[in-house]
Design a protein around this motif. Sequence first.
Motif, PDB file in Angstrom:
ATOM      1  N   ASN A 202       0.702  -1.269  -0.017  1.00  0.00           N
ATOM      2  CA  ASN A 202       0.085  -0.166  -0.016  1.00  0.00           C
ATOM      3  C   ASN A 202       0.892   1.273   0.083  1.00  0.00           C
ATOM      4  N   ALA A 203       1.988   1.143   0.833  1.00  0.00           N
ATOM      5  CA  ALA A 203       2.808   2.451   0.868  1.00  0.00           C
ATOM      6  C   ALA A 203       3.303   2.535  -0.426  1.00  0.00           C
ATOM      7  N   MET A 204       3.731   1.555  -1.002  1.00  0.00           N
ATOM      8  CA  MET A 204       4.751   1.542  -2.189  1.00  0.00           C
ATOM      9  C   MET A 204       3.664   2.324  -3.588  1.00  0.00           C
ATOM     10  N   GLU A 205       2.580   1.774  -3.358  1.00  0.00           N
ATOM     11  CA  GLU A 205       1.468   2.085  -4.433  1.00  0.00           C
ATOM     12  C   GLU A 205       1.284   3.574  -4.317  1.00  0.00           C
ATOM     13  N   ALA A 206       0.867   4.025  -2.954  1.00  0.00           N
ATOM     14  CA  ALA A 206       0.692   5.483  -2.724  1.00  0.00           C
ATOM     15  C   ALA A 206       1.685   6.430  -3.257  1.00  0.00           C
ATOM     16  N   PHE A 207       3.130   5.848  -2.940  1.00  0.00           N
ATOM     17  CA  PHE A 207       4.098   6.641  -3.317  1.00  0.00           C
ATOM     18  C   PHE A 207       4.309   6.743  -4.873  1.00  0.00           C
ATOM     19  N   LEU A 208       3.943   5.787  -5.570  1.00  0.00           N
ATOM     20  CA  LEU A 208       3.794   5.805  -7.002  1.00  0.00           C
ATOM     21  C   LEU A 208       2.799   6.744  -7.672  1.00  0.00           C
ATOM     22  N   ALA A 209       1.574   6.503  -6.979  1.00  0.00           N
ATOM     23  CA  ALA A 209       0.633   7.307  -7.350  1.00  0.00           C
ATOM     24  C   ALA A 209       0.830   8.906  -7.215  1.00  0.00           C
ATOM     25  N   LYS A 210       1.498   9.354  -5.802  1.00  0.00           N
ATOM     26  CA  LYS A 210       1.851  10.699  -5.702  1.00  0.00           C
ATOM     27  C   LYS A 210       2.809  11.277  -6.782  1.00  0.00           C
ATOM     28  N   ILE A 211       3.677  10.504  -7.003  1.00  0.00           N
ATOM     29  CA  ILE A 211       4.599  11.058  -8.255  1.00  0.00           C
ATOM     30  C   ILE A 211       4.162  10.792  -9.592  1.00  0.00           C
ATOM     31  N   ARG A 212       2.977  10.104  -9.705  1.00  0.00           N
ATOM     32  CA  ARG A 212       2.294  10.094 -11.029  1.00  0.00           C
ATOM     33  C   ARG A 212       3.148   9.208 -11.900  1.00  0.00           C
ATOM     34  N   LEU A 213       3.760   8.281 -11.586  1.00  0.00           N
ATOM     35  CA  LEU A 213       4.711   7.395 -12.577  1.00  0.00           C
ATOM     36  C   LEU A 213       4.389   5.996 -12.201  1.00  0.00           C
ATOM     37  N   PRO A 214       3.330   5.279 -13.087  1.00  0.00           N
ATOM     38  CA  PRO A 214       3.073   3.863 -12.757  1.00  0.00           C
ATOM     39  C   PRO A 214       4.135   3.042 -13.388  1.00  0.00           C
ATOM     40  N   SER A 215       4.061   1.987 -12.679  1.00  0.00           N
ATOM     41  CA  SER A 215       5.152   1.009 -12.909  1.00  0.00           C
ATOM     42  C   SER A 215       4.702   0.005 -14.227  1.00  0.00           C
ATOM     43  N   GLN A 216       5.700   0.164 -15.164  1.00  0.00           N
ATOM     44  CA  GLN A 216       5.578  -0.376 -16.334  1.00  0.00           C
ATOM     45  C   GLN A 216       5.679  -2.002 -16.312  1.00  0.00           C
ATOM     46  N   LYS A 217       6.785  -2.400 -15.414  1.00  0.00           N
ATOM     47  CA  LYS A 217       6.919  -3.776 -15.242  1.00  0.00           C
ATOM     48  C   LYS A 217       6.733  -4.077 -13.865  1.00  0.00           C
ATOM     49  N   LYS A 218       6.143  -5.180 -13.711  1.00  0.00           N
ATOM     50  CA  LYS A 218       5.608  -5.451 -11.994  1.00  0.00           C
ATOM     51  C   LYS A 218       5.938  -6.871 -11.764  1.00  0.00           C
ATOM     52  N   ILE A 219       6.541  -7.101 -10.681  1.00  0.00           N
ATOM     53  CA  ILE A 219       6.754  -8.401 -10.202  1.00  0.00           C
ATOM     54  C   ILE A 219       6.085  -8.546  -8.590  1.00  0.00           C
ATOM     55  N   GLU A 220       5.145  -9.515  -8.614  1.00  0.00           N
ATOM     56  CA  GLU A 220       4.360  -9.639  -7.176  1.00  0.00           C
ATOM     57  C   GLU A 220       5.151 -10.923  -6.462  1.00  0.00           C
ATOM     58  N   LEU A 221       5.288 -10.713  -5.379  1.00  0.00           N
ATOM     59  CA  LEU A 221       5.678 -11.752  -4.312  1.00  0.00           C
ATOM     60  C   LEU A 221       5.132 -11.646  -2.904  1.00  0.00           C
ATOM     61  N   THR A 222       4.873 -12.758  -2.433  1.00  0.00           N
ATOM     62  CA  THR A 222       3.930 -12.911  -1.112  1.00  0.00           C
ATOM     63  C   THR A 222       4.695 -12.985   0.056  1.00  0.00           C
ATOM     64  N   SER A 223       5.920 -12.514   0.176  1.00  0.00           N
ATOM     65  CA  SER A 223       6.670 -12.223   1.509  1.00  0.00           C
ATOM     66  C   SER A 223       7.522 -11.389   1.532  1.00  0.00           C
ATOM     67  N   ASN A 224       8.111 -10.512   2.510  1.00  0.00           N
ATOM     68  CA  ASN A 224       9.153  -9.698   2.560  1.00  0.00           C
ATOM     69  C   ASN A 224      10.318 -10.498   2.043  1.00  0.00           C
ATOM     70  N   GLU A 225      10.580 -11.591   2.851  1.00  0.00           N
ATOM     71  CA  GLU A 225      12.037 -12.449   2.472  1.00  0.00           C
ATOM     72  C   GLU A 225      12.169 -12.530   1.000  1.00  0.00           C
ATOM     73  N   ALA A 226      11.156 -12.906   0.313  1.00  0.00           N
ATOM     74  CA  ALA A 226      10.956 -13.274  -1.072  1.00  0.00           C
ATOM     75  C   ALA A 226      11.265 -12.250  -1.983  1.00  0.00           C
ATOM     76  N   VAL A 227      10.925 -11.107  -1.648  1.00  0.00           N
ATOM     77  CA  VAL A 227      11.155  -9.826  -2.358  1.00  0.00           C
ATOM     78  C   VAL A 227      12.558  -9.483  -2.139  1.00  0.00           C
ATOM     79  N   LYS A 228      13.076  -9.608  -1.029  1.00  0.00           N
ATOM     80  CA  LYS A 228      14.346  -9.077  -0.614  1.00  0.00           C
ATOM     81  C   LYS A 228      15.302 -10.201  -1.551  1.00  0.00           C
ATOM     82  N   GLN A 229      15.036 -11.518  -1.503  1.00  0.00           N
ATOM     83  CA  GLN A 229      16.016 -12.093  -2.301  1.00  0.00           C
ATOM     84  C   GLN A 229      15.869 -11.997  -3.727  1.00  0.00           C
ATOM     85  N   ALA A 230      14.714 -11.712  -4.201  1.00  0.00           N
ATOM     86  CA  ALA A 230      14.601 -11.137  -5.812  1.00  0.00           C
ATOM     87  C   ALA A 230      15.290 -10.139  -6.024  1.00  0.00           C
TER      88      ALA A 230
END
Length: 307
Positions: A202-230
Motif C-alpha cells: 500500500n505504501a509503495m502504490e501510494a508513493f507511485l500515485a503521488k509521483i504519478r509514475l505508474p510501473s510498467q514492469k511489475k513482479i508480485e511476491l508474497t513475503s518480505n523475504e521473497a522480495v528481498k531475495q529477488a
Amino acid sequence: MNYTLHQLQVFLKIAQHQSITKASEELHLTQPAVSIQLKKFQDQFSIPLTEVVGRQLFITEFGKEIAEAAEKIINEVYAINYKTLSYKGKLTGRLNISVVSTGKYVIPYFLSGFMDQHRGVDLVMDVTNKSRVVESLENNEVDFAMVSVLPRKLKVNTVELMENKLYFVGSSKLNLKGKASKRQLFEELPLIFREPGSATRNAMEAFLAKIRLPSQKKIELTSNEAVKQAVIAGLGCSIMPLIGIKNELKNNDLQIIPVTGLPISTTWNLIWLKSKALSPAAEAFLEYLEKEKKGIIADVFSWIDEY
C-alpha cells in the motif's frame, strides 16, 4: 473413543481455517502430517466431520459441534497448566499477538525479556499480512496486533514502539550511471511488489500515485523475504522497510538508491481493541513495555540512525 489432545488441536485449527494447508502452516506441521491426524480423528466417529465440495474443504454441522467441544477441552487443559503455575506465585496465561510480516524483525526484541521474566506465559504469534492482522483483531482472536498503519474502522488503544522507514533499494550489482531520474527508476526498472493487503504494498502504490509514475514492469511476491531475495538476485527494485535489510546492506548485497520523497516514514504500533478485557499477562506486557521500551530501542535498533 481414544483421540488425543494433539488430534483435538489439529482438528480445531482445520475447522477454524477450513483448510489443511493453513492449519499446517499455523501448527508448523507438514500437510501430510495434518491429513493423517485428521483421518485418525475421523476414524473414531461414524458421522463425517468434514466434506469436500469441488476442491474446497468444509466442516459439517457435526464437525462444528466437535470443534466447539475441542476448543473447550483445550482451554481447560491450558487452565490446568496455568492454575498449577499460579499456585507457585508465577504469572501465567497466554499472549496472542498478530504481526504484519515486516514486524517479525521488531516485535521479538520487545518480547524476549518479558518472556524470560515470566516463564509461565505462553506466546502465540501469527505473522501475516496487514489485512489478516486487522481481521484477527476485529474478530477478537488476539490480545494485540502490531501494525505500521492504524486501521481506520476500529477503535483501538495504541503504544508507539519505534519508527519504520521504507527506502528504494536495488541489488548492489545494479550500476546506475550518474543520477538516475525517477522516470528511469520507476518506468524502466522492473518493480517488485508485495501481495495485495500488505502495508508495504500500500505504501509503495501510494508513493507511485503521488509521483504519478505508474510501473510498467511489475513482479508480485508474497513475503518480505521473497522480495528481498529477488532484489538481491537482480530481478528488480523495490521499496522496502529498512528494518528488514540490515544484514544485506552491511554485506553489500543491497544498496539504497536515493529518491526524492523517500524514505517513507511510519511508526510501529502495538494496538488492541478499546473494548478488550486484557488478561493479567497482557496487562503485565504493557507495563513491561512502558518500563523497557526506550532501553530496547537504544540497545537493539540504534543502527537505524545511520540511515
